[in-house]
Design an enzyme around this catalytic site. Sequence first.
Site, PDB file in Angstrom:
ATOM      1  N   LYS A  11      -0.582   7.136 -23.538  1.00 39.99           N
ATOM      2  CA  LYS A  11      -0.035   7.413 -24.881  1.00 39.99           C
ATOM      3  C   LYS A  11       1.461   7.096 -24.848  1.00 39.99           C
ATOM      4  O   LYS A  11       1.847   5.949 -24.959  1.00 39.99           O
ATOM      5  CB  LYS A  11      -0.295   8.878 -25.269  1.00 39.99           C
ATOM      6  N   ASP A  20       0.561  19.819 -21.017  1.00 41.15           N
ATOM      7  CA  ASP A  20      -0.253  18.615 -21.122  1.00 41.15           C
ATOM      8  C   ASP A  20       0.566  17.732 -22.056  1.00 41.15           C
ATOM      9  O   ASP A  20       0.555  17.912 -23.276  1.00 41.15           O
ATOM     10  CB  ASP A  20      -1.624  18.988 -21.707  1.00 41.15           C
ATOM     11  N   HIS A  71     -22.060  12.127 -28.487  1.00 42.39           N
ATOM     12  CA  HIS A  71     -21.456  11.231 -29.474  1.00 42.39           C
ATOM     13  C   HIS A  71     -21.232   9.821 -28.931  1.00 42.39           C
ATOM     14  O   HIS A  71     -21.143   8.878 -29.693  1.00 42.39           O
ATOM     15  CB  HIS A  71     -20.139  11.816 -29.993  1.00 42.39           C
ATOM     16  N   TYR A  73       0.841  -1.213   0.000  1.00 38.79           N
ATOM     17  CA  TYR A  73       0.000   0.000   0.000  1.00 38.79           C
ATOM     18  C   TYR A  73       0.870   1.255   0.000  1.00 38.79           C
ATOM     19  O   TYR A  73       0.606   2.215  -0.732  1.00 38.79           O
ATOM     20  CB  TYR A  73      -0.912  -0.009   1.234  1.00 38.79           C
ATOM     21  N   ALA A 113       0.971  14.381 -22.881  1.00 39.19           N
ATOM     22  CA  ALA A 113       0.635  12.981 -23.173  1.00 39.19           C
ATOM     23  C   ALA A 113       1.535  12.400 -24.271  1.00 39.19           C
ATOM     24  O   ALA A 113       1.921  11.244 -24.219  1.00 39.19           O
ATOM     25  CB  ALA A 113      -0.827  12.877 -23.596  1.00 39.19           C
ATOM     26  N   PHE A 128      -7.177  19.946 -24.816  1.00 39.87           N
ATOM     27  CA  PHE A 128      -7.854  18.689 -25.119  1.00 39.87           C
ATOM     28  C   PHE A 128      -9.210  18.702 -24.412  1.00 39.87           C
ATOM     29  O   PHE A 128      -9.391  19.413 -23.417  1.00 39.87           O
ATOM     30  CB  PHE A 128      -6.983  17.514 -24.645  1.00 39.87           C
ATOM     31  N   ASP A 129     -10.174  17.901 -24.919  1.00 41.65           N
ATOM     32  CA  ASP A 129     -11.557  17.953 -24.381  1.00 41.65           C
ATOM     33  C   ASP A 129     -11.624  17.762 -22.862  1.00 41.65           C
ATOM     34  O   ASP A 129     -12.377  18.453 -22.192  1.00 41.65           O
ATOM     35  CB  ASP A 129     -12.502  16.877 -24.921  1.00 41.65           C
TER      36      ASP A 129
HETATM   37  C1  PLP Z   1      -3.699  15.759 -25.029  1.00 43.36           C
HETATM   38  C2  PLP Z   1      -4.461  14.925 -24.040  1.00 43.36           C
HETATM   39  N1  PLP Z   1      -4.581  15.336 -22.771  1.00 43.36           N
HETATM   40  C3  PLP Z   1      -5.247  14.626 -21.849  1.00 43.36           C
HETATM   41  C4  PLP Z   1      -5.856  13.443 -22.173  1.00 43.36           C
HETATM   42  C5  PLP Z   1      -6.640  12.708 -21.114  1.00 43.36           C
HETATM   43  O1  PLP Z   1      -5.970  11.573 -20.713  1.00 43.36           O
HETATM   44  P1  PLP Z   1      -6.727  10.292 -20.103  1.00 43.36           P
HETATM   45  O2  PLP Z   1      -7.530   9.708 -21.219  1.00 43.36           O
HETATM   46  O3  PLP Z   1      -5.600   9.409 -19.658  1.00 43.36           O
HETATM   47  O4  PLP Z   1      -7.566  10.754 -18.972  1.00 43.36           O
HETATM   48  C6  PLP Z   1      -5.771  12.977 -23.489  1.00 43.36           C
HETATM   49  C7  PLP Z   1      -6.442  11.694 -23.855  1.00 43.36           C
HETATM   50  O5  PLP Z   1      -6.668  11.387 -24.989  1.00 43.36           O
HETATM   51  C8  PLP Z   1      -5.054  13.735 -24.447  1.00 43.36           C
HETATM   52  O6  PLP Z   1      -4.952  13.341 -25.722  1.00 43.36           O
END
Ligand code: PLP
Length: 452
Positions: free
Chosen positions: A257, A214, A444, A71, A216, A123-124
């Site tokens: 990613k 960000d 969607h 843990y 990724a 990103f969304d």
């Molecule tokens: C640029 C970017 N930021 C953040 C995220 C969010 O990451 P997660 O899906 O691991 O929550 C993504 C996911 O596709 C992404 O492409």
Amino acid sequence: MKTIIEPFRIKVVEPLTMRTRDERESLLCRAGFNVFLLHSDDVLIDLLTDSGTGAMSSLQWAGVMQADESYAGSPSFYHFEKVVQNLTGFRHVLPTHQGRAAERILFELVGGSGKTVPSNGHFDTTRANLEHSGAAALDLPIAEARDPRRRHPFKGNMDVEELRAAIGRVGPVNVPVVMMTVTSNSYGGQPASLENLRAVRAVCDEFGLPLFFDAARFAENAYFIKLREVPEQERPVRAIVRDMFDLADGALISAKKDGLVNIGGVLLVRDEALFQRACNLLILTEGYVTYGGLAGRDLEAMAQGFQEVLNEDYLRYRIRTAEYVGERLTSAGVPIVEPPGGHAVYLDASAFCPHIPPAQFPGQAIVAAFYRHAGIRAVEIGSLMFGGAGREPPPLELVRLAFPRRVYTQSHMDYVVEAVIEVFERRGELRGLKIVSEPPALRHFTAQLVEI
Ligand SMILES: Cc1ncc(COP(=O)(O)O)c(C=O)c1O
């Protein structure tokens, strides 16, 4: 040798299910023309996302087996922490279960109403988490990023003058952080140059603001820098990655990613006080600071993945995949966002199907056609994803073909190219769609549609 091969061989195989066209036709109708509602074993080639869909290496699986599941204070955490510290230069490393958990923690701490967070392109989930905190998310990409046909080596760059103007307009006290998404997923997986990252850093310094990444797809971004930014071409990707992170005060990483894992994320901060506050929130909602909502085996897999992703043979093959698919599609006249990004090829659905208006979802009609014709699953990024009552129509109607890491081979890509070209040649037969049922938000994922 000119041929760029997959720099791995295959030890474990996963059979693909070959459905007939008639079977796919009825599965598509049953799913209401929404490919999110298909079962993935009814999909032949799944290009829905590159997130968490990659194949792990033998060394990652070995790490999974030898991981420690304590843990608190697990050696697997300290291994992961050391790898991430060496990679990024950050001392404070917090694991999270995926990228958006890191976003939620950061924005709960620095967001809030009256705040504005500029980015080259949120990103969304980043945008959604910011807005959920009450803050406003502001995209300031360079103008070229908004034009699918304009070729520019760094369409992920931020418009630095607009950044300065925006900070002046809202006031620096209302800008808790400036973000750079590397690569910029929302604008096509496009990289930001080191020069632009430095220019954004300089503006942040001018106003005394922190810069967060960000990150990724940090390794794909660094490889594009190596390929395209003149003074960087002789340098190892590892050194470029370090130069990038040295410019940031913090970073959010979805390890699904470039961490080459199926689940995991990281929050990095330099500021001691912010780190302590992030630890408190992490413990409240994710788990103790040495596992952050993950198992020890996930930490070992990430530790190995963050090292493997810097292998330049891997990165050459990775970036070449999208480039190869992009070249073959453009030479057949298929309209795509140019140049292709690192993790995906985006098709320009309005140019592909000019006879289908945005209100009839041209992107979704193409997505349905790819599945029906060849069992390929892509994703619409257009009016179905972003439109709806009271929402601004999106600037572009796109279809994304995202490539999972180390999963498909060149012959799979040749099959995809052939299928896309065949659908394009018969694009006049594609029909628009209308929604018959939709949820109040994020429609969607679950909306049901029929052909008009
Ligand atoms: C640029 C970017 N930021 C953040 C995220 C969010 O990451 P997660 O899906 O691991 O929550 C993504 C996911 O596709 C992404 O492409």
